[in-house]
Design a protein around this motif. Structure first.
Motif, mmCIF file in Angstrom:
data_model
loop_
_atom_site.group_PDB
_atom_site.id
_atom_site.type_symbol
_atom_site.label_atom_id
_atom_site.label_comp_id
_atom_site.label_asym_id
_atom_site.label_seq_id
_atom_site.Cartn_x
_atom_site.Cartn_y
_atom_site.Cartn_z
ATOM 1 N N TYR A 285 0.854 -1.184 0.000
ATOM 2 C CA TYR A 285 0.000 0.000 0.000
ATOM 3 C C TYR A 285 0.894 1.239 0.000
ATOM 4 O O TYR A 285 1.707 1.415 0.916
ATOM 5 C CB TYR A 285 -0.906 0.000 1.233
ATOM 6 C CG TYR A 285 -1.733 1.244 1.435
ATOM 7 C CD1 TYR A 285 -2.949 1.415 0.766
ATOM 8 C CD2 TYR A 285 -1.307 2.255 2.300
ATOM 9 C CE1 TYR A 285 -3.716 2.557 0.957
ATOM 10 C CE2 TYR A 285 -2.066 3.400 2.501
ATOM 11 C CZ TYR A 285 -3.269 3.549 1.827
ATOM 12 O OH TYR A 285 -4.034 4.679 2.017
ATOM 13 N N ILE A 286 0.795 2.057 -1.037
ATOM 14 C CA ILE A 286 1.551 3.306 -1.092
ATOM 15 C C ILE A 286 0.669 4.407 -0.520
ATOM 16 O O ILE A 286 -0.392 4.701 -1.079
ATOM 17 C CB ILE A 286 1.981 3.647 -2.536
ATOM 18 C CG1 ILE A 286 2.911 2.557 -3.082
ATOM 19 C CG2 ILE A 286 2.659 5.010 -2.580
ATOM 20 C CD1 ILE A 286 3.357 2.777 -4.511
ATOM 21 N N PRO A 287 1.063 5.032 0.589
ATOM 22 C CA PRO A 287 0.207 6.057 1.215
ATOM 23 C C PRO A 287 0.030 7.274 0.316
ATOM 24 O O PRO A 287 0.878 7.581 -0.519
ATOM 25 C CB PRO A 287 1.007 6.433 2.479
ATOM 26 C CG PRO A 287 1.951 5.311 2.707
ATOM 27 C CD PRO A 287 2.296 4.776 1.348
ATOM 28 N N LEU A 288 -1.090 7.950 0.510
ATOM 29 C CA LEU A 288 -1.352 9.188 -0.202
ATOM 30 C C LEU A 288 -0.315 10.227 0.204
ATOM 31 O O LEU A 288 -0.132 10.496 1.384
ATOM 32 C CB LEU A 288 -2.759 9.694 0.142
ATOM 33 C CG LEU A 288 -3.189 10.978 -0.581
ATOM 34 C CD1 LEU A 288 -3.661 10.655 -1.984
ATOM 35 C CD2 LEU A 288 -4.292 11.683 0.201
ATOM 36 N N PRO A 289 0.387 10.834 -0.745
ATOM 37 C CA PRO A 289 1.366 11.873 -0.372
ATOM 38 C C PRO A 289 0.643 13.139 0.058
ATOM 39 O O PRO A 289 -0.356 13.539 -0.530
ATOM 40 C CB PRO A 289 2.149 12.083 -1.658
ATOM 41 C CG PRO A 289 1.221 11.692 -2.753
ATOM 42 C CD PRO A 289 0.379 10.573 -2.195
ATOM 43 N N GLU A 290 1.120 13.743 1.105
ATOM 44 C CA GLU A 290 0.560 15.017 1.571
ATOM 45 C C GLU A 290 1.389 16.142 0.993
ATOM 46 O O GLU A 290 2.604 16.183 1.171
ATOM 47 C CB GLU A 290 0.595 15.074 3.101
ATOM 48 C CG GLU A 290 -0.220 13.973 3.773
ATOM 49 C CD GLU A 290 -1.728 14.106 3.523
ATOM 50 O OE1 GLU A 290 -2.159 15.201 3.119
ATOM 51 O OE2 GLU A 290 -2.443 13.114 3.728
ATOM 52 N N ARG A 291 0.735 17.056 0.296
ATOM 53 C CA ARG A 291 1.490 18.156 -0.311
ATOM 54 C C ARG A 291 0.578 19.336 -0.500
ATOM 55 O O ARG A 291 -0.640 19.197 -0.510
ATOM 56 C CB ARG A 291 2.084 17.721 -1.650
ATOM 57 C CG ARG A 291 1.039 17.392 -2.716
ATOM 58 C CD ARG A 291 1.683 16.944 -4.001
ATOM 59 N NE ARG A 291 0.670 16.729 -5.036
ATOM 60 C CZ ARG A 291 0.896 16.191 -6.203
ATOM 61 N NH1 ARG A 291 2.117 15.794 -6.502
ATOM 62 N NH2 ARG A 291 -0.063 16.045 -7.092
#
Length: 291
Positions: A285-291
């Motif tokens: 699972y690749i986490p959602l990047p926060e940007r």
């Protein structure tokens, strides 16, 4: 493929009939026809300790087009597809309302051997009325793609329609993607064969446009639709793509594409909450990047 960290933007320059920059998107041109993201993968060496291992990640509102020159990738997705991507073939995955997939070095390539990886990962935005369509996947073998030679140039029609030919890749809007190899110094004049916006990726060698030589690693975008006339160097390798632009703007967040920002917000929350369909038997699972 996740686009995190893969795009290097450089200031686009204006040379007359074309804009010049590095791949899509760059600041002066966010899309070319329906093409919204292009990543040139490699050339890179794949060996023990540097295998491709891209875990589960989602897509909405687009089709991904994977096209390799060298190397192989194993694709698996949430609708049950398991497909090996080989050089010259096309993997066309349409995320639509939501789809998850992985991309990895095949197991039989993990035996200590050293291989090369080289190709393109491309995103094609869906028309507004198809953004919420059912996800699907198509694999087209290299032998099924139209190929021809003209004026010292060898052409492969990867997707869409051009020069009176049609690729079997099931696209959803008027577009074209053509691979070009030059056997000798040559002139390329599309005439009326390409319709819409036109982009050119210089993979190897160089082209001449507006009396300027443009080398490998650059992308040109024609400022006028239906216009493409360039000189091509001997042994050059090009990717020419484009098509009719959409009337609406498209927005991107990570691997999500949509014609409205609210759809992106919904997709972000769904991925955070693991509400997307997932690849059977895969726990990555690749986490959602926060940007």
């Amino acid at each position: 493929m996740s686009n995190t960290g893969l795009i290097i933007e450089e200031r686009a320059s204006d040379i007359g009939d074309f804009l010049v920059g590095r791949l899509l998107p760059f600041r002066k041109k966010r899309m070319v026809g329906p093409f919204i993201f292009i990543d040139h993968m490699g050339p890179a060496v794949v060996k023990h300790g540097s295998y491709l291992d891209i875990g589960q990640h989602p897509h909405i509102g687009l089709s991904t087009l994977t096209y390799l020159f060298e190397g192989e990738i194993m694709h698996e997705d949430s609708i049950g597809t398991k497909q090996r991507i080989t050089p010259g073939s096309v993997n066309w995955m349409t995320g639509g309302r939501g789809m998850t997939h992985t991309e990895r070095t095949p197991e039989d390539y993990r035996d200590g051997r050293t291989t090369k990886m080289h190709g393109f990962q491309i995103w094609v935005a869906l028309p507004k009325d198809l953004e919420d369509m059912e996800p699907n996947f198509t694999h087209v073998a290299a032998s099924e793609l139209p190929k021809w030679t003209q004026d010292h140039l060898h052409f492969t029609l990867v997707a869409g329609e051009a020069f009176g030919k049609k690729s079997p890749v099931p696209v959803y809007s008027p577009l074209f993607m053509i691979e070009v190899h030059a056997k000798e110094n040559a002139q390329f004049d599309a005439g009326t064969a390409l319709k819409g916006e036109i982009g050119i990726c210089v993979i190897k060698g160089s082209i001449t446009a507006c009396d300027q030589e443009i080398g490998a690693g650059n992308m040109l975008v024609a400022k006028d639709e239906d216009y493409c006339k360039i000189g091509v160097s001997k042994d050059a390798h090009l990717l020419i793509f484009g098509g009719e632009a959409f009337p609406e703007e498209r927005f991107i967040y990570w691997n999500f594409v949509a014609s409205d920002k609210a759809t992106l917000e919904i997709a972000k929350e769904k991925w955070k909450n693991k509400d997307f369909p997932m690849v059977k038997g895969d726990t990555s699972y690749i986490p959602l990047p926060e940007r």
